[in-house]
Design an enzyme around this catalytic site. Sequence first.
Site, short mmCIF file in Angstrom:
data_model
loop_
_atom_site.label_atom_id
_atom_site.label_comp_id
_atom_site.label_asym_id
_atom_site.label_seq_id
_atom_site.Cartn_x
_atom_site.Cartn_y
_atom_site.Cartn_z
N LYS A 11 0.83 -1.21 0.00
CA LYS A 11 0.00 0.00 0.00
C LYS A 11 0.87 1.26 0.00
O LYS A 11 2.09 1.19 0.23
CB LYS A 11 -0.97 -0.09 1.18
CG LYS A 11 -1.93 -1.30 1.04
CD LYS A 11 -2.94 -1.38 2.18
CE LYS A 11 -3.89 -2.57 2.00
NZ LYS A 11 -4.90 -2.65 3.09
N TYR A 51 -12.48 -2.99 -2.75
CA TYR A 51 -13.03 -2.98 -1.39
C TYR A 51 -14.56 -2.88 -1.42
O TYR A 51 -15.16 -2.25 -0.54
CB TYR A 51 -12.39 -1.86 -0.58
CG TYR A 51 -10.95 -2.17 -0.18
CD1 TYR A 51 -10.62 -3.39 0.43
CD2 TYR A 51 -9.92 -1.25 -0.39
CE1 TYR A 51 -9.32 -3.69 0.79
CE2 TYR A 51 -8.61 -1.55 -0.02
CZ TYR A 51 -8.32 -2.77 0.57
OH TYR A 51 -7.02 -3.06 0.94
N PHE A 59 -15.71 3.92 7.75
CA PHE A 59 -14.29 4.22 7.51
C PHE A 59 -13.92 4.20 6.02
O PHE A 59 -12.77 4.47 5.68
CB PHE A 59 -13.40 3.25 8.30
CG PHE A 59 -13.57 1.78 7.95
CD1 PHE A 59 -13.03 1.24 6.79
CD2 PHE A 59 -14.29 0.95 8.80
CE1 PHE A 59 -13.19 -0.11 6.48
CE2 PHE A 59 -14.45 -0.41 8.50
CZ PHE A 59 -13.90 -0.93 7.33
N ARG A 87 -1.41 -14.79 4.13
CA ARG A 87 -2.28 -14.18 5.16
C ARG A 87 -1.64 -14.36 6.54
O ARG A 87 -1.74 -13.48 7.39
CB ARG A 87 -3.67 -14.83 5.13
CG ARG A 87 -4.45 -14.60 3.84
CD ARG A 87 -5.17 -13.30 3.75
NE ARG A 87 -6.21 -13.14 4.73
CZ ARG A 87 -7.03 -12.08 4.75
NH1 ARG A 87 -6.93 -11.12 3.81
NH2 ARG A 87 -7.93 -11.96 5.68
N THR A 93 -5.77 -7.77 10.42
CA THR A 93 -6.08 -6.49 9.79
C THR A 93 -5.62 -5.31 10.64
O THR A 93 -5.00 -4.37 10.14
CB THR A 93 -7.61 -6.39 9.56
OG1 THR A 93 -8.04 -7.55 8.85
CG2 THR A 93 -7.97 -5.14 8.78
N ARG A 104 2.31 -6.87 9.31
CA ARG A 104 1.54 -5.75 9.87
C ARG A 104 2.00 -5.40 11.29
O ARG A 104 2.03 -4.21 11.65
CB ARG A 104 0.05 -6.07 9.83
CG ARG A 104 -0.51 -5.89 8.41
CD ARG A 104 -1.94 -6.36 8.31
NE ARG A 104 -2.55 -6.00 7.04
CZ ARG A 104 -3.65 -6.59 6.58
NH1 ARG A 104 -4.26 -7.53 7.27
NH2 ARG A 104 -4.16 -6.22 5.40
N GLU A 128 -8.95 -10.73 -8.27
CA GLU A 128 -8.05 -9.58 -8.02
C GLU A 128 -6.89 -9.57 -9.01
O GLU A 128 -6.50 -8.50 -9.51
CB GLU A 128 -7.56 -9.64 -6.57
CG GLU A 128 -8.70 -9.36 -5.59
CD GLU A 128 -8.38 -9.65 -4.13
OE1 GLU A 128 -7.24 -10.06 -3.81
OE2 GLU A 128 -9.28 -9.45 -3.30
#
Length: 137
Positions: A11, A51, A59, A87, A93, A104, A128
């Site tokens: 990102k 998304y 949000f 994952r 998340t 993360r 995707e």
Amino acid sequence: MPEQKTFIMLKPDVLKRGLMGAIISRIEDQNYFIERAQVMELDKQMVAHHYAHLLNEDFYPELESYMLSGPVFAMVVTGDNVIDGMRKIIGATDPRDAAPHTIRADFARNVTENAIHGSDTEENAAIEITRFFNSYE
Ligand code: DAT
Ligand code: MG
């Protein structure tokens, strides 16, 4: 274990902060292979499709503006059981819930700016990959 493909996206703040190399090393350390990759800028429509399950969340505007804040690095990553395997090394998340030493836990700033996307199912990986690379090969 099945050989699979998954869609991985670093990102915008990962590119801005110079963290691409560190995160790619973690992917390669698992013996996963980066088969396709490109730096690209998303638009509102791509974010909305990617998304779609979150469009009605309060949000969403924040998520959209984060995803549009700079280029992303999109990848097709292959390997044994790579969907669940990625994952697992990505982590939860919300980085506050992410297991120690996950991407993360180590690199995400918060639940919105959480550094990386990884597909959650084979079906979504195919959708995707097709969305971001125009073909699923
Ligand atoms: P994941 O990216 O772990 O698959 P998801 O598909 O539920 O999680 O959500 C997609 C992205 O939306 C997530 O990476 C960051 C954002 N997001 C999810 N839940 C959020 C929340 N409660 N607050 C802010 N952003 C959130
Ligand atoms: Mg998801």
